[in-house]
Design an enzyme around this catalytic site. Structure first.
Site, PDB file in Angstrom:
ATOM      1  N   CYS A  80       0.808  -1.223   0.000  1.00 47.83           N
ATOM      2  CA  CYS A  80       0.000   0.000   0.000  1.00 47.83           C
ATOM      3  C   CYS A  80       0.838   1.269   0.000  1.00 47.83           C
ATOM      4  O   CYS A  80       0.303   2.372  -0.149  1.00 47.83           O
ATOM      5  CB  CYS A  80      -0.932  -0.016   1.196  1.00 47.83           C
ATOM      6  SG  CYS A  80      -1.913  -1.525   1.280  1.00 47.83           S
ATOM      7  N   GLU A 125      -0.770   4.726  14.332  1.00 42.71           N
ATOM      8  CA  GLU A 125      -0.392   5.951  13.636  1.00 42.71           C
ATOM      9  C   GLU A 125      -0.629   7.185  14.502  1.00 42.71           C
ATOM     10  O   GLU A 125       0.176   8.119  14.504  1.00 42.71           O
ATOM     11  CB  GLU A 125      -1.169   6.076  12.324  1.00 42.71           C
ATOM     12  CG  GLU A 125      -0.713   7.244  11.461  1.00 42.71           C
ATOM     13  CD  GLU A 125      -1.387   7.280  10.101  1.00 42.71           C
ATOM     14  OE1 GLU A 125      -0.974   8.102   9.255  1.00 42.71           O
ATOM     15  OE2 GLU A 125      -2.343   6.496   9.870  1.00 42.71           O
ATOM     16  N   PHE A 129       1.577  -3.678   3.893  1.00 40.64           N
ATOM     17  CA  PHE A 129       1.882  -5.013   4.412  1.00 40.64           C
ATOM     18  C   PHE A 129       3.362  -5.311   4.174  1.00 40.64           C
ATOM     19  O   PHE A 129       3.921  -5.001   3.127  1.00 40.64           O
ATOM     20  CB  PHE A 129       1.045  -6.067   3.691  1.00 40.64           C
ATOM     21  CG  PHE A 129      -0.399  -6.133   4.135  1.00 40.64           C
ATOM     22  CD1 PHE A 129      -0.854  -5.419   5.219  1.00 40.64           C
ATOM     23  CD2 PHE A 129      -1.305  -6.940   3.456  1.00 40.64           C
ATOM     24  CE1 PHE A 129      -2.183  -5.490   5.628  1.00 40.64           C
ATOM     25  CE2 PHE A 129      -2.629  -7.028   3.850  1.00 40.64           C
ATOM     26  CZ  PHE A 129      -3.070  -6.296   4.932  1.00 40.64           C
ATOM     27  N   HIS A 146      -2.695   7.459   7.033  1.00 40.31           N
ATOM     28  CA  HIS A 146      -2.960   6.181   6.363  1.00 40.31           C
ATOM     29  C   HIS A 146      -4.371   5.736   6.701  1.00 40.31           C
ATOM     30  O   HIS A 146      -5.078   5.229   5.831  1.00 40.31           O
ATOM     31  CB  HIS A 146      -1.917   5.149   6.802  1.00 40.31           C
ATOM     32  CG  HIS A 146      -1.995   3.870   6.037  1.00 40.31           C
ATOM     33  ND1 HIS A 146      -1.910   3.817   4.666  1.00 40.31           N
ATOM     34  CD2 HIS A 146      -2.163   2.581   6.453  1.00 40.31           C
ATOM     35  CE1 HIS A 146      -2.008   2.566   4.262  1.00 40.31           C
ATOM     36  NE2 HIS A 146      -2.168   1.799   5.324  1.00 40.31           N
ATOM     37  N   HIS A 172      -9.838   1.859   0.718  1.00 38.15           N
ATOM     38  CA  HIS A 172      -8.386   1.670   0.676  1.00 38.15           C
ATOM     39  C   HIS A 172      -8.006   1.200  -0.722  1.00 38.15           C
ATOM     40  O   HIS A 172      -8.291   0.060  -1.103  1.00 38.15           O
ATOM     41  CB  HIS A 172      -7.965   0.652   1.726  1.00 38.15           C
ATOM     42  CG  HIS A 172      -6.485   0.565   1.928  1.00 38.15           C
ATOM     43  ND1 HIS A 172      -5.571   1.256   1.162  1.00 38.15           N
ATOM     44  CD2 HIS A 172      -5.734  -0.134   2.843  1.00 38.15           C
ATOM     45  CE1 HIS A 172      -4.347   0.988   1.561  1.00 38.15           C
ATOM     46  NE2 HIS A 172      -4.424   0.144   2.580  1.00 38.15           N
ATOM     47  N   LYS A 231      -9.586   7.849   3.261  1.00 40.54           N
ATOM     48  CA  LYS A 231     -10.057   6.488   2.974  1.00 40.54           C
ATOM     49  C   LYS A 231     -11.471   6.267   3.483  1.00 40.54           C
ATOM     50  O   LYS A 231     -12.136   5.309   3.074  1.00 40.54           O
ATOM     51  CB  LYS A 231      -9.111   5.444   3.581  1.00 40.54           C
ATOM     52  CG  LYS A 231      -7.760   5.334   2.887  1.00 40.54           C
ATOM     53  CD  LYS A 231      -6.926   4.214   3.483  1.00 40.54           C
ATOM     54  CE  LYS A 231      -5.558   4.099   2.820  1.00 40.54           C
ATOM     55  NZ  LYS A 231      -4.659   5.204   3.195  1.00 40.54           N
TER      56      LYS A 231
END
Length: 416
Positions: free
Chosen positions: A165, A316, A403, A305, A342, A337
């Site tokens: 991502c 975060e 990831f 994110h 996402h 998002k």
């Protein structure tokens, strides 16, 4: 060697809430949700039955029918976003040296739609290999960068970045560094992802990563909400034209903003879960600030994110408070998002575009779908819930994490 300055001169985007940059931006500041029931395949037996699809996109409206058949959907939308950005930047073969124009374009997964179709068809057969001759070139993640360069005749640096991502943010970072070092004068940087198919949704369902709020798709992406239950799959393509400052000025280009710093780090912790204290996120933001030569209090907005996952959002937030200290409570923070879902490898570039527009327009897009405060998140932070907020945005920071523990961020600042 004196490093070059890098500015943004063109933008392009196809997203679940708009198929141009202007429509995307209006969708963001209006708080529009792109989530709805999946139309691409039969979801009867799937746990998650909704996603954020791009609406109203017909590839043959932009590409020759024969050409479109040779492209996976992720490459189709990549090409259209690149066409938009090239036009927006006013780039022609007459006003640039095409040997000095590059394309660096990321995708976390690439042509999974093609892969799924070809392997499924083979499995249904008698074992005789009858694969489409375009199977491999449709599937590989780097092919979008190749097609874009061929389409426009750009012969500068050309490759793909794959960091899940974080892919398209890493593409921006690589482009920024190559231009600063004088390796290119213009680079088209971005990413595309289209994985809303049986394998994509089924695979992420198996990981328990997706929201299963099938009774209310529009509000399923809930970053920072106590009841968030996973992310909503999205698809998108975005392109940003990065250009060396003096080159942009010489050809009279319109300048959106300046890119002043980037960062990259690893969590070195887990293949899917973030470091619980946000260690990698903290390091990447510090690196970007250091490279930009900026103090934390010079940032006004962070596009987080913010995926709507229980672990990721909290980690975060811890990192932001650690890096920004008391200034964290003066920032606007938002997770777009909540509207786009996402978009995986394309998330970074469309969120960077949101930051660029925020700096340009002095408006911060909201985090929608907030219903219940999370007691584990500091209530003094301004998550820009519900509605866009006007404010002077001198500089904005965009975070993307992937990831594998990949972290990347970019800082954009008003140009002067």
């Amino acid at each position: 060697m004196e490093l070059k300055r890098v500015v943004v001169t063109g933008l392009g985007a196809l997203t679940p809430i708009g198929n141009t940059v202007d429509d995307f931006w209006q969708g963001l500041i209006s708080g529009v949700s792109g989530a709805d029931l999946i139309t691409y395949f039969d979801t009867t037996k799937f746990k998650t039955k909704f996603a954020c699809e791009i609406k109203g996109f017909e590839p043959t409206s932009f590409l020759e029918k024969k050409e479109a058949r040779k492209l996976d959907r992720f490459a189709q939308i990549a090409i259209v976003a690149s066409d938009q950005a090239v036009k927006d930047a006013g780039i022609t073969k007459e006003n640039v040296n095409t040997d000095r124009v590059g394309v660096i374009f990321g995708s976390g997964i690439g042509g999974i739609v093609t892969f799924t179709e070809e392997v499924t068809n083979f499995a249904k057969g008698d074992g005789t290999p009858k694969f489409n001759p375009f199977f491999i070139p449709k599937m590989i993640s780097d092919i979008a960068a190749g097609h874009i360069s061929i389409r426009h005749g750009f012969r500068g640096p050309n490759f793909a970045v794959v960091s899940a991502c974080a892919s398209s943010t890493n593409a921006l970072m690589e482009s920024f560094n190559l231009i600063r070092l004088g390796k290119a004068e213009v680079i088209l940087a971005g990413g595309a992802e289209s994985v809303i198919n049986e394998a994509g949704v089924g695979g992420f369902n198996a990981m328990k990563a997706l929201s299963e709020r099938n009774d209310d798709p529009k509000t399923a992406s809930r970053p920072y909400d106590k009841d968030r239950d996973g992310f909503v799959m999205g698809e998108a393509a975005g392109m940003i034209v990065l250009e060396e400052l003096e080159h942009a000025k010489a050809r009279g280009a319109r300048i959106y903003c300046e890119i002043v710093g980037c960062g990259a780090s690893a969590d070195a912790y887990h293949i899917t879960a973030p470091h619980p204290d946000g260690l990698g996120a903290k390091n990447v933001m510090k690196e970007a600030l250091n490279e930009a030569g900026m103090a934390p209090d010079e940032i006004d907005y962070i596009n987080t994110h913010g995926t709507s996952t229980p672990l990721g959002d909290g980690a975060e937030v811890k990192a932001i408070i650690d890096v920004f200290g008391e200034h964290a409570y003066k920032l606007n923070i938002s997770a777009t998002k909540s509207m786009t879902g996402h978009c995986l490898g394309a998330a970074g570039v469309i969120e960077a575009i949101a930051c660029i527009k925020s700096v340009q327009e002095n408006i911060v897009p909201p985090t929608i779908n907030h219903f219940t405060d999370d007691p584990d998140l500091d209530p003094r932070l301004n998550f820009t819930f519900h509605k866009a907020q006007p404010r002077i945005v001198r500089a904005a920071l965009s975070n993307t994490f992937g990831f594998g523990g990949h972290n990347a961020c970019v800082i954009v600042r008003k140009f002067s």
